[in-house]
Design a protein around this motif. Structure first.
Motif, PDB file in Angstrom:
ATOM      1  N   GLU A 488       5.631  -2.385   8.076  1.00  0.00           N
ATOM      2  CA  GLU A 488       6.145  -1.831   6.814  1.00  0.00           C
ATOM      3  C   GLU A 488       4.988  -1.421   5.904  1.00  0.00           C
ATOM      4  OE1 GLU A 488       9.303  -3.063   3.264  1.00  0.00           O
ATOM      5  OE2 GLU A 488       8.728  -4.507   4.793  1.00  0.00           O
ATOM      6  N   GLN A 489       3.963  -2.275   5.820  1.00  0.00           N
ATOM      7  CA  GLN A 489       2.787  -1.954   5.015  1.00  0.00           C
ATOM      8  C   GLN A 489       2.011  -0.784   5.610  1.00  0.00           C
ATOM      9  OE1 GLN A 489       0.937  -5.789   5.187  1.00  0.00           O
ATOM     10  NE2 GLN A 489       2.074  -6.615   3.443  1.00  0.00           N
ATOM     11  N   LEU A 491       3.239   1.597   7.443  1.00  0.00           N
ATOM     12  CA  LEU A 491       4.016   2.827   7.270  1.00  0.00           C
ATOM     13  C   LEU A 491       3.746   3.445   5.905  1.00  0.00           C
ATOM     14  CD1 LEU A 491       6.139   4.845   8.193  1.00  0.00           C
ATOM     15  CD2 LEU A 491       7.914   3.239   7.415  1.00  0.00           C
ATOM     16  N   ARG A 492       3.678   2.626   4.871  1.00  0.00           N
ATOM     17  CA  ARG A 492       3.400   3.166   3.538  1.00  0.00           C
ATOM     18  C   ARG A 492       2.055   3.890   3.516  1.00  0.00           C
ATOM     19  NH1 ARG A 492       5.804  -1.779   1.590  1.00  0.00           N
ATOM     20  NH2 ARG A 492       3.735  -2.720   1.366  1.00  0.00           N
ATOM     21  N   ASP A 493       1.048   3.286   4.155  1.00  0.00           N
ATOM     22  CA  ASP A 493      -0.279   3.905   4.142  1.00  0.00           C
ATOM     23  C   ASP A 493      -0.308   5.171   4.987  1.00  0.00           C
ATOM     24  OD1 ASP A 493      -1.309   1.998   2.448  1.00  0.00           O
ATOM     25  OD2 ASP A 493      -1.978   0.683   4.064  1.00  0.00           O
ATOM     26  N   LEU A 495       2.236   7.179   5.570  1.00  0.00           N
ATOM     27  CA  LEU A 495       2.940   8.212   4.801  1.00  0.00           C
ATOM     28  C   LEU A 495       2.027   8.821   3.758  1.00  0.00           C
ATOM     29  CD1 LEU A 495       6.382   6.425   4.345  1.00  0.00           C
ATOM     30  CD2 LEU A 495       6.033   8.626   5.492  1.00  0.00           C
ATOM     31  N   ARG A 496       1.250   7.967   3.083  1.00  0.00           N
ATOM     32  CA  ARG A 496       0.347   8.448   2.022  1.00  0.00           C
ATOM     33  C   ARG A 496      -0.802   9.271   2.592  1.00  0.00           C
ATOM     34  NH1 ARG A 496      -4.287   6.065   0.517  1.00  0.00           N
ATOM     35  NH2 ARG A 496      -3.735   4.101   1.556  1.00  0.00           N
ATOM     36  N   THR A 505       2.775   8.291  12.081  1.00  0.00           N
ATOM     37  CA  THR A 505       3.730   7.796  11.097  1.00  0.00           C
ATOM     38  C   THR A 505       5.074   7.510  11.759  1.00  0.00           C
ATOM     39  OG1 THR A 505       2.640   9.152   9.415  1.00  0.00           O
ATOM     40  CG2 THR A 505       4.822   8.294   8.887  1.00  0.00           C
ATOM     41  N   ARG A 509       7.198   3.927  12.099  1.00  0.00           N
ATOM     42  CA  ARG A 509       8.620   3.739  11.819  1.00  0.00           C
ATOM     43  C   ARG A 509       9.325   3.122  13.031  1.00  0.00           C
ATOM     44  NH1 ARG A 509      11.236   9.246  10.032  1.00  0.00           N
ATOM     45  NH2 ARG A 509      13.113   7.918  10.106  1.00  0.00           N
TER      46      ARG A 509
END
Length: 1024
Positions: A488-489, A491-493, A495-496, A505, A509
């Protein structure tokens, strides 16, 4: 002077030369090193020289420069001289032919008195004298550089003479007809003892002596110079190690070297390297540059013939370098004592490696490091599925570790200067995990995250990739919730940094969904993959392998969420796509066939699953090989579904055969091997040996704890199985206790709502009932059901199973009508969700018939079993344990509807089938024997009943043990029919002996205890 050469007898005087005085000594024997300590090779050399008769009289001391060959020869020479065992001692510095000739000629002149200006003739005169004399002699040829220098100069083989050669070379011509004494470095304890001798006067100096000895590769020369440096600079071993780590090796040499040593340790191998390069047109230098950054304990020889290595080699003598050139260069390094080449490995001493690294320009050193890394990746087997490949993988991991230590920065730069992490760093970690060393793999990637962040930065794509691997192996190591959080962490990075459509990415997911499912949310995982598939279709296309993999995961988690029929249908559709896109023999297509078979089995088609896996197995063997993990996994599934289809003995046999192959291919600690041990134990239990199953799970638990740790889900699962089989072996109280002890760990590790936590609650309820507390079991199941409805949903198989068990324990608690009503309500849901032929649906019909009989309607019970039997015969087959159980219950209820003779005849006919299918010692076979005996009493033959029970009881005591509920039940029934047969006194005595055991084992409230009390009271009253 020239002429005939003959035998001369001393003393002689020719040409006015004074005779020699015996014993006679030629040359300067090197002084023995200060504090020299005896070595095992001293004894080996002495024994070889002392051997008489047909012993080889020339000993060749061969080994790396600096191992102490000269000291060994000097010690031998001095020992023999002082013991007056030789009349002539010649010490010849044999580095050149001219030096050898000069010493031989001078000695010949001294002994014979004949001066000869021709050195060759003078040397020949000496050799002739040596061949003819009966005086004992020893000649030491020290530091032979080129065996050709001794052509026509080898001392003769005579009973009176011995020759010792010291050399770094191992040429076949040098060793032919001579005895090789291979001289190695000190053993670890010898090295530490040596440092203690040299530095022990100041105890503080020997701090970290063992580590220093290891740093120097236990090389005697290096240890001697290090000890001198430490004394000169007033250091400790720890201080020296600190300097050694940050300085060049040459800087660590003492100004005045000990024991007359002429060169620093770094110069010891210079001549050998120059010779090797001259012999190989410089190829040896390139090999040494690669070897210098790898493991001194062994480099796979095949690494030097990879495409990556050939890219580094220069043209060889005006043509391309080929494998023969490389082979010859490796043998040259071996022959010149720069390396050991045997058993498919090249070993180069750590200090030789360091000397090569420190003498190689930085740019060339980085190129060699990248070449070595590329070669390791190229050589790495895709699957380490055989002993040879497993050994190779172990060697490659060890070499990668050394490469990362000595040339780490080079692995974070591409040849063109760009920042990147080399693939070998990922491959080494994945290799650990694939072998089952999941905790070590997680540790590897955790360290790699730190290094990547420092080398590349936190947002570099390769750092994100390392985090991806770390999260994956965190899940594999038994922390699915931690893995889901890490993804989850990540994925955020991603995406950014990379955007939503980057394949990396999408992969994050996908893994977030996967580990969420493993963490206890299979429905959420299925939904997440369903949302992910359209993005894979849009970004990568319908035929991309990752799109197909996403569809695979939709199907898988749909099944895990409680819809095996839907999973099977989805895999059937996916199989068509894979066959069209990837072909029938692609590994992914074969995997899809495997999953299709699995979910067909989970949907109740047990025999169909066996058939599908048996059809798949030959294709796996043909495409992947018999020892491939996927092939072994298919054999695992064949055994599993064979057992589920009603052949537990066949399943146990299949797992036993599989286990032997997995131990050979994967090793004892691989997760697949451990899983097979668990399944072997399980099916042994199902085949009628619950005690052995419990013992096997107890042994397995110790290995799970050692390999995976106490918190891994597989370890928790083994504890669960151990508890279950303790109960099956006749100790329901212990089973309940073990499950109760397990619960806090499940709550802590997996959480309240994880399916495994809910399953453990189910088992606690079940075994509470088996202890004789059906009301307590009912209460536990009633508390569990709402949580399963909330977490899993009303149609999940586990939710339906809890409803079934709740109904069952209503019946066992005496609420027969409530049991019938509950099964009546459950049966339509089972038929709707699982289908009418699903084994659990058939089992519910079995229970419905049973409890209808218990309500006082034996006709309904008999009718229900009669209707059920044909369906079980059609679906499960005549030999399935459930089919046999239905036949047994049908016989029982036939007796209850007024047909006791028919019932007895049916049981008599049934027993041979139980014996044939399950074996004489299976608990169910024993139970049928119990019914055969009981039916004899029911039809009026109490004597026959007593006789049958007396035959049964010893077998139950032997198989189940004295405290098993079935054993106690047989004692109770035996007492009953003893009384019915007219022996009231015997029956009373039997009950009085039985009751204390029932109270102790089952407790006062257990129904069987209450029945025994009532029967005893009735018999006592009748006796009065």
């Amino acid at each position: 002077m020239s002429g005939a050469v003959g035998t001369f007898y001393a003393p002689v005087t020719i040409g006015g030369r004074s005779p020699v005085r015996w014993p006679y000594r030629v040359g300067v024997v090197p002084r023995l090193a200060a504090g020299r300590q005896p070595r095992p090779v001293d004894d080996e050399l002495a024994e070889a020289v002392d051997a008489g008769g047909t012993a080889v009289v020339c000993q060749v001391l061969a080994g790396l420069g600096g191992v102490g060959k000269t000291q060994l020869a000097a010690h031998l020479a001095e020992q023999m001289w002082l013991a007056r065992r030789i009349d002539l001692l010649m010490w010849v510095t044999a580095g050149t032919r001219a030096g050898i000739l000069t010493t031989f000629a001078r000695t010949g002149a001294d002994i014979t008195g004949v001066e000869d200006p021709d050195l060759g003739l003078a040397a020949g005169r000496l050799l002739a004298w040596l061949a003819g004399t009966d005086r004992p002699w020893l000649i030491v040829l020290d530091d032979v550089t080129d065996p050709m220098d001794l052509s026509e100069l080898w001392p003769p083989d005579t009973p009176y003479g011995r020759t010792v050669v010291t050399t770094r070379r191992r040429d076949a011509a040098l060793l032919s007809g001579r005895s090789l004494v291979d001289v190695g470095v000190f053993a670890a304890e010898e090295a530490v003892s040596y440092l203690n001798r040299q530095l022990g006067a100041s105890p503080h100096r020997v701090e970290e002596a063992g580590q220093l000895a290891a740093d120097l590769g236990y090389l005697p020369l290096a240890l001697a110079q290090a000890a001198t440096y430490i004394r000169d600079q007033d250091l400790t071993c720890a201080d020296y190690r600190t300097r050694l780590a940050r300085r060049r090796l040459l800087e660590m040499s003492p100004r005045v070297r000990p024991d007359g040593q002429r060169r620093p340790v770094t110069a010891t191998w210079t001549v050998s390297v120059e010779l090797a390069n001259a012999d190989t047109d410089g190829l040896a230098d390139r090999l040494l540059q690669i070897a210098a950054v790898l493991d001194p304990n062994g480099i796979p020889a095949g690494l030097f013939t990879t495409r990556a290595a050939f890219a580094l080699y220069r043209p060889h003598r005006h043509r391309s370098t080929d494998t023969d050139d490389v082979h010859d260069a490796v043998r040259t390094l071996h022959r010149l004592g720069l390396a050991d080449a045997d058993d498919g490995l090249l070993r180069v001493h750590a200090l030789v490696q360091r000397t090569i690294r420190e003498s190689t320009p930085e740019q060339h050193r980085q190129t060699a490091a990248i070449t070595a890394a590329d070669a390791l990746v190229e050589l790495w087997p895709a699957i380490e599925s055989s002993p040879d490949k497993a050994r190779l993988g172990q060697l490659l991991r060890a070499n990668t570790a050394v490469l990362n230590t000595v040339a780490g920065p080079a692995l974070w730069r591409a040849p063109d200067g760009r920042s990147q992490a080399h693939r070998v760093l990922f491959r080494a970690g994945a290799s650990l995990g694939e072998l089952g060393l999941v905790i070590t793999a997680r540790r590897h990637f955790a360290q790699l995250v730190t290094a990547s962040t420092a080398q590349l930065g936190a947002d570099h794509p390769d750092t994100l990739a390392v985090r991806h691997h770390l999260a994956f192996w965190q899940g594999k190591a038994g922390d699915p919730r931690g893995a889901a959080l890490a993804f989850e962490q990540l994925l955020r990075d991603r995406l950014r940094i990379l955007g939503p459509d980057d394949p990396a990415t999408l992969s994050a997911r996908s893994n977030l969904a996967r580990w969420s499912g493993h963490a206890g949310d299979p429905g959420g995982a299925a939904a997440a993959f369903e949302h992910l598939v359209p993005d894979f279709l849009r970004v990568l296309g319908a035929d991309h392998p990752e799109t197909l993999a996403a569809k695979h995961n939709v199907a898988r988690w749909q099944g895990a969420a409680g819809n095996p029929n839907g999973a099977a249908a989805a895999f059937q559709r996916l199989l068509g796509d894979r066959s069209r896109i990837q072909g029938p023999d692609h590994p992914d297509t074969l995997t899809t066939r495997s999953n299709l078979a699995y979910w067909q089995g989970k949907a109740g088609a047990y025999r169909g699953a066996v058939a599908a896996f048996e059809t798949l197995l030959p294709d796996l063997v043909r495409v992947l090989g018999a020892d491939h993990p996927e092939t072994l996994a298919a054999r695992h599934e064949i055994a599993r579904w064979r057992g589920t289809a009603g052949d537990p003995s066949g399943a146990a046999a299949g797992f036993a055969q599989l286990l032997a192959d997995q131990l050979r291919v994967l090793g004892p600690d691989h997760p697949h091997t451990l899983a097979t041990r668990g399944n072997f134990a399980y099916w042994r239990g199902e085949a009628g040996d619950p005690g052995s199953a419990a013992a096997a799970f107890h042994e397995l638990l110790a290995d799970r704890l050692r390999v995976l740790g106490p918190d891994h889900p597989h370890t928790l699962g083994t504890r669960s199985n151990l508890a279950r089989w303790r109960g099956q072996a006749g100790d329901p109280a212990l089973a309940a206790e073990l499950f109760t002890e397990l619960m806090p760990d499940l709550l802590r590790i997996l959480g309240t709502d994880h399916p495994e936590t809910l399953t453990a609650r189910h088992e606690i309820a079940r075994w509470r009932g088996a202890m004789g507390d059906p009301a307590g079991a009912t209460a536990e199941f009633e508390r569990l059901l709402p949580d399963q409805l909330r977490v899993l949903g009303p149609d999940h198989p586990q939710t339906l199973a809890t409803r079934s068990n709740l109904a069952y324990w209503h019946g066992k608690a005496g609420q027969f009508g409530k049991a019938v009503s509950a099964f009546d309500q459950l049966l339509p849901d089972l038929e709707r969700v699982l289908g009418p032929d699903y084994p659990e649906t058939l089992a519910a019909r079995h229970e419905l018939a049973r409890w209808r009989g218990a309500t006082g309607d034996p006709y309904a019970a008999a009718r229900g079993f009669e209707q059920l039997l044909p369906d079980q015969l059609r679906v499960l087959g005549p030999d399935h344990p459930h089919t046999l159980a239905t036949r047994s219950n049908l016989a029982y209820w036939q007796g209850r509807v007024g047909e006791p003779a028919r019932s007895a005849a049916t049981f008599d006919a049934l027993l041979p089938d139980f014996l044939r299918v399950l074996g004489p010692d299976h608990p169910e076979t024993l139970a049928v024997r119990h019914e055969v005996a009981r039916s004899r009493g029911v039809i009026g033959d109490a004597t026959a009943a007593v006789a049958r029970f007396r035959q049964l009881l010893p077998d139950q005591l032997r198989i189940l043990g004295p405290d098993h509920p079935h054993t106690l039940a047989t004692r109770s029934t035996l007492a009953y029919w003893t009384g019915r047969g007219g022996d009231v006194t015997g029956a009373v005595a039997a009950y009085e002996q039985l009751l204390p055991d029932m109270l102790r084992v089952l407790g006062p409230e257990h129904p069987e205890t209450a029945t025994a009390r009532r029967n005893l009271a009735g018999l006592s009253e009748a006796g009065r």
